[in-house]
Design a protein around this motif. Structure first.
Motif, PDB file in Angstrom:
ATOM      1  N   ASP A 160      31.512  39.772  50.187  1.00 45.91           N
ATOM      2  CA  ASP A 160      32.825  39.382  50.753  1.00 45.91           C
ATOM      3  C   ASP A 160      34.027  40.118  50.039  1.00 45.91           C
ATOM      4  OD1 ASP A 160      33.188  37.861  48.271  1.00 45.91           O
ATOM      5  OD2 ASP A 160      32.926  35.843  49.264  1.00 45.91           O
ATOM      6  N   CYS A 161      35.044  39.748  50.572  1.00 49.45           N
ATOM      7  CA  CYS A 161      36.108  40.865  49.983  1.00 49.45           C
ATOM      8  C   CYS A 161      36.310  40.782  48.581  1.00 49.45           C
ATOM      9  CB  CYS A 161      37.664  40.606  50.643  1.00 49.45           C
ATOM     10  SG  CYS A 161      38.397  38.957  50.523  1.00 49.45           S
ATOM     11  N   SER A 162      36.467  39.408  47.928  1.00 47.03           N
ATOM     12  CA  SER A 162      36.389  39.533  46.439  1.00 47.03           C
ATOM     13  C   SER A 162      35.236  39.625  45.714  1.00 47.03           C
ATOM     14  CB  SER A 162      37.148  38.036  46.119  1.00 47.03           C
ATOM     15  OG  SER A 162      36.295  37.196  46.766  1.00 47.03           O
ATOM     16  N   GLY A 163      34.079  39.526  46.287  1.00 46.76           N
ATOM     17  CA  GLY A 163      32.815  39.965  45.773  1.00 46.76           C
ATOM     18  C   GLY A 163      32.636  41.322  45.706  1.00 46.76           C
ATOM     19  N   LEU A 164      33.342  42.016  46.526  1.00 48.93           N
ATOM     20  CA  LEU A 164      33.179  43.541  46.644  1.00 48.93           C
ATOM     21  C   LEU A 164      33.977  44.091  45.252  1.00 48.93           C
ATOM     22  CD1 LEU A 164      32.689  46.510  47.450  1.00 48.93           C
ATOM     23  CD2 LEU A 164      34.715  46.206  48.969  1.00 48.93           C
ATOM     24  N   THR A 165      35.344  43.682  44.998  1.00 47.39           N
ATOM     25  CA  THR A 165      35.868  43.903  44.021  1.00 47.39           C
ATOM     26  C   THR A 165      35.343  43.655  42.672  1.00 47.39           C
ATOM     27  OG1 THR A 165      37.371  41.774  44.188  1.00 47.39           O
ATOM     28  CG2 THR A 165      38.056  43.830  45.469  1.00 47.39           C
ATOM     29  N   GLN A 166      34.891  42.101  42.689  1.00 52.69           N
ATOM     30  CA  GLN A 166      34.323  41.673  41.519  1.00 52.69           C
ATOM     31  C   GLN A 166      33.144  42.481  40.941  1.00 52.69           C
ATOM     32  OE1 GLN A 166      32.054  37.935  41.172  1.00 52.69           O
ATOM     33  NE2 GLN A 166      33.558  37.421  39.421  1.00 52.69           N
ATOM     34  N   VAL A 167      32.159  42.940  41.933  1.00 51.84           N
ATOM     35  CA  VAL A 167      31.264  43.517  41.341  1.00 51.84           C
ATOM     36  C   VAL A 167      31.132  44.940  41.065  1.00 51.84           C
ATOM     37  CG1 VAL A 167      30.085  44.199  43.528  1.00 51.84           C
ATOM     38  CG2 VAL A 167      28.535  43.684  41.692  1.00 51.84           C
ATOM     39  N   VAL A 168      32.074  45.563  41.749  1.00 53.97           N
ATOM     40  CA  VAL A 168      32.573  47.127  41.567  1.00 53.97           C
ATOM     41  C   VAL A 168      33.297  47.009  40.028  1.00 53.97           C
ATOM     42  CG1 VAL A 168      34.154  48.962  41.997  1.00 53.97           C
ATOM     43  CG2 VAL A 168      32.547  47.701  43.850  1.00 53.97           C
ATOM     44  N   PHE A 169      34.357  46.439  39.861  1.00 53.73           N
ATOM     45  CA  PHE A 169      34.812  46.140  38.682  1.00 53.73           C
ATOM     46  C   PHE A 169      34.011  45.728  37.605  1.00 53.73           C
ATOM     47  CE2 PHE A 169      39.631  46.356  39.098  1.00 53.73           C
ATOM     48  CZ  PHE A 169      39.650  47.021  40.139  1.00 53.73           C
ATOM     49  N   LYS A 170      32.907  44.885  37.684  1.00 54.00           N
ATOM     50  CA  LYS A 170      32.017  44.678  36.669  1.00 54.00           C
ATOM     51  C   LYS A 170      31.181  45.926  36.308  1.00 54.00           C
ATOM     52  CE  LYS A 170      27.833  42.016  35.815  1.00 54.00           C
ATOM     53  NZ  LYS A 170      26.798  41.007  36.209  1.00 54.00           N
ATOM     54  N   MET A 171      30.668  46.767  37.447  1.00 57.02           N
ATOM     55  CA  MET A 171      29.942  47.993  36.843  1.00 57.02           C
ATOM     56  C   MET A 171      30.934  48.903  36.100  1.00 57.02           C
ATOM     57  SD  MET A 171      27.411  48.522  40.117  1.00 57.02           S
ATOM     58  CE  MET A 171      28.540  48.344  41.539  1.00 57.02           C
ATOM     59  N   LEU A 172      32.136  48.728  36.275  1.00 50.31           N
ATOM     60  CA  LEU A 172      32.932  49.817  35.317  1.00 50.31           C
ATOM     61  C   LEU A 172      33.839  49.199  34.462  1.00 50.31           C
ATOM     62  CD1 LEU A 172      34.547  51.429  38.995  1.00 50.31           C
ATOM     63  CD2 LEU A 172      33.048  52.461  37.249  1.00 50.31           C
ATOM     64  N   GLY A 173      33.107  48.167  33.910  1.00 54.43           N
ATOM     65  CA  GLY A 173      33.510  47.509  32.601  1.00 54.43           C
ATOM     66  C   GLY A 173      34.898  46.774  32.577  1.00 54.43           C
ATOM     67  N   LYS A 174      35.220  46.198  33.959  1.00 52.57           N
ATOM     68  CA  LYS A 174      36.404  45.211  33.990  1.00 52.57           C
ATOM     69  C   LYS A 174      36.009  43.994  34.613  1.00 52.57           C
ATOM     70  CE  LYS A 174      39.729  49.215  34.393  1.00 52.57           C
ATOM     71  NZ  LYS A 174      40.533  48.782  33.343  1.00 52.57           N
ATOM     72  N   ASN A 175      36.592  42.925  34.004  1.00 51.61           N
ATOM     73  CA  ASN A 175      36.111  41.566  34.560  1.00 51.61           C
ATOM     74  C   ASN A 175      37.120  40.929  35.201  1.00 51.61           C
ATOM     75  OD1 ASN A 175      34.468  39.330  34.479  1.00 51.61           O
ATOM     76  ND2 ASN A 175      35.974  38.165  33.006  1.00 51.61           N
ATOM     77  N   LEU A 176      36.708  40.482  36.452  1.00 52.71           N
ATOM     78  CA  LEU A 176      37.636  40.016  37.368  1.00 52.71           C
ATOM     79  C   LEU A 176      37.208  38.539  37.574  1.00 52.71           C
ATOM     80  CD1 LEU A 176      38.303  42.654  40.303  1.00 52.71           C
ATOM     81  CD2 LEU A 176      39.645  41.986  38.409  1.00 52.71           C
ATOM     82  N   LYS A 177      38.033  37.575  38.127  1.00 48.93           N
ATOM     83  CA  LYS A 177      37.456  36.213  38.548  1.00 48.93           C
ATOM     84  C   LYS A 177      36.882  36.411  39.993  1.00 48.93           C
ATOM     85  CE  LYS A 177      39.244  33.752  35.315  1.00 48.93           C
ATOM     86  NZ  LYS A 177      38.578  33.002  34.283  1.00 48.93           N
ATOM     87  N   ARG A 178      36.668  35.376  40.416  1.00 51.23           N
ATOM     88  CA  ARG A 178      35.728  35.521  41.560  1.00 51.23           C
ATOM     89  C   ARG A 178      36.436  35.379  43.132  1.00 51.23           C
ATOM     90  NH1 ARG A 178      33.805  36.355  45.665  1.00 51.23           N
ATOM     91  NH2 ARG A 178      31.526  36.037  46.503  1.00 51.23           N
ATOM     92  N   ASP A 179      37.675  34.522  43.295  1.00 48.45           N
ATOM     93  CA  ASP A 179      38.426  34.644  44.413  1.00 48.45           C
ATOM     94  C   ASP A 179      39.678  35.350  44.478  1.00 48.45           C
ATOM     95  OD1 ASP A 179      36.334  32.503  45.402  1.00 48.45           O
ATOM     96  OD2 ASP A 179      37.608  30.864  44.510  1.00 48.45           O
ATOM     97  N   ALA A 180      39.868  35.921  45.691  1.00 44.46           N
ATOM     98  CA  ALA A 180      41.085  36.920  45.760  1.00 44.46           C
ATOM     99  C   ALA A 180      42.127  36.196  45.166  1.00 44.46           C
ATOM    100  CB  ALA A 180      41.159  37.241  47.261  1.00 44.46           C
ATOM    101  N   TRP A 181      42.646  35.024  45.311  1.00 43.68           N
ATOM    102  CA  TRP A 181      43.780  34.326  44.968  1.00 43.68           C
ATOM    103  C   TRP A 181      43.831  34.306  43.203  1.00 43.68           C
ATOM    104  CZ3 TRP A 181      43.977  30.011  41.494  1.00 43.68           C
ATOM    105  CH2 TRP A 181      42.980  29.318  41.747  1.00 43.68           C
ATOM    106  N   GLN A 182      42.417  34.179  42.689  1.00 39.98           N
ATOM    107  CA  GLN A 182      42.440  34.291  41.233  1.00 39.98           C
ATOM    108  C   GLN A 182      42.609  35.762  40.705  1.00 39.98           C
ATOM    109  OE1 GLN A 182      38.548  32.644  41.424  1.00 39.98           O
ATOM    110  NE2 GLN A 182      39.198  30.657  40.301  1.00 39.98           N
TER     111      GLN A 182
END
Length: 258
Positions: A160-182
């Motif tokens: 999903d949209c926020s799953g994409l951003t979260q996993v890409v950022f994780k591989m590049l060393g940045k931690n994101l919350k799970r949902d788009a609003w978060q």
């Protein structure tokens, strides 16, 4: 005494309730750690260590771990841009096909322990030191191009949209919350679309003003996002212009830089 666990399969669902029929909130990838909050029959309610998401998982789909591994979550290698990474459970010879974005404990000669189980990783696509973010974000995000949209998904086979951003950022060393609003509450505001840089996150809201969508800016005119599938669309002051539908589909709310 607090108990901890980790996902020891390629991917498992985290559900809203203790039932196989329950909605999938998100997915845990191999090596994702969590705190166990309670047990009920064949289910456990957990809180993930990476993003503090709560939900239920099948009691057969994790392994108990010590808190030292939890404290090291995010500091070990991450599996990189490859559809499958083969790992072998040495006690049984069982093969696992691990997915991009999976967390691996510190290794010695390609071997590592998860709980009491020892594994050997047969892959060279491991990210120990993340690449430069701005120069790599396009490559990492476009790895998921044409992946079908899946609510709660975080893999090449559904995301999903926020799953994409979260996993890409994780591989590049940045931690994101799970949902788009978060995620919209993280980082710093980019004041103008023309100032957007590769890797900035664009957020979109509905008629009630709630953030419901997120994508990764490739430059100030193009965005990659998951809507039906992972795709690249133009973006302007109004929002995303869908090349498939020939109209604007998402209203731009804010751009953030993590």
């Amino acid at each position: 005494m607090i108990e901890y666990g980790a996902c020891n399969l390629s991917v498992i669902p985290l559900r809203t309730a203790a039932s196989d029929k329950s909605e999938i909130l998100t997915q845990l990838l191999f090596g994702d750690c969590f705190k166990i909050l309670e047990s009920a029959d064949k289910w456990v309610r957990i809180k993930t260590c990476q993003d503090e998401y709560e939900g239920w998982i099948d009691i057969k789909q994790f392994i108990s771990i010590k808190d030292c591994l939890v404290k090291g979550q995010g500091s070990g290698p991450i599996l990189g841009l490859r559809p499958f990474h083969e790992a072998i459970k040495l006690s049984s010879g069982e093969k696992l096909h691990l997915l991009a974005g999976s967390s691996i404990p510190e290794m010695t000669d390609s071997r590592f322990f998860l709980g009491t189980e020892e594994y050997q990783l047969n892959s060279e696509e491991v990210i120990s030191q993340p690449s430069d973010f701005k120069s790599s974000v396009a490559e990492y995000s476009q790895f998921y191009l044409s992946t079908p949209y899946l609510w709660g998904g975080r893999t090449l086979f559904g995301i999903d949209c926020s799953g994409l951003t979260q996993v890409v950022f994780k591989m590049l060393g940045k931690n994101l919350k799970r949902d788009a609003w978060q995620q919209a509450e993280q980082g710093e505001i980019v004041n103008f679309l023309q100032e957007a840089k590769p890797g900035d996150l664009a957020f979109f809201d509905n008629e009630d003003g709630h953030v419901i969508h997120v994508g990764i800016m490739l430059n100030d005119q193009r965005i990659i996002h998951a809507s039906g599938r992972v795709k690249i669309d133009p973006i302007d002051g109004q929002g995303i212009y869908s090349l498939d539908l020939k109209k604007h589909t998402h209203k731009l709310r804010i751009i953030k830089r993590i």
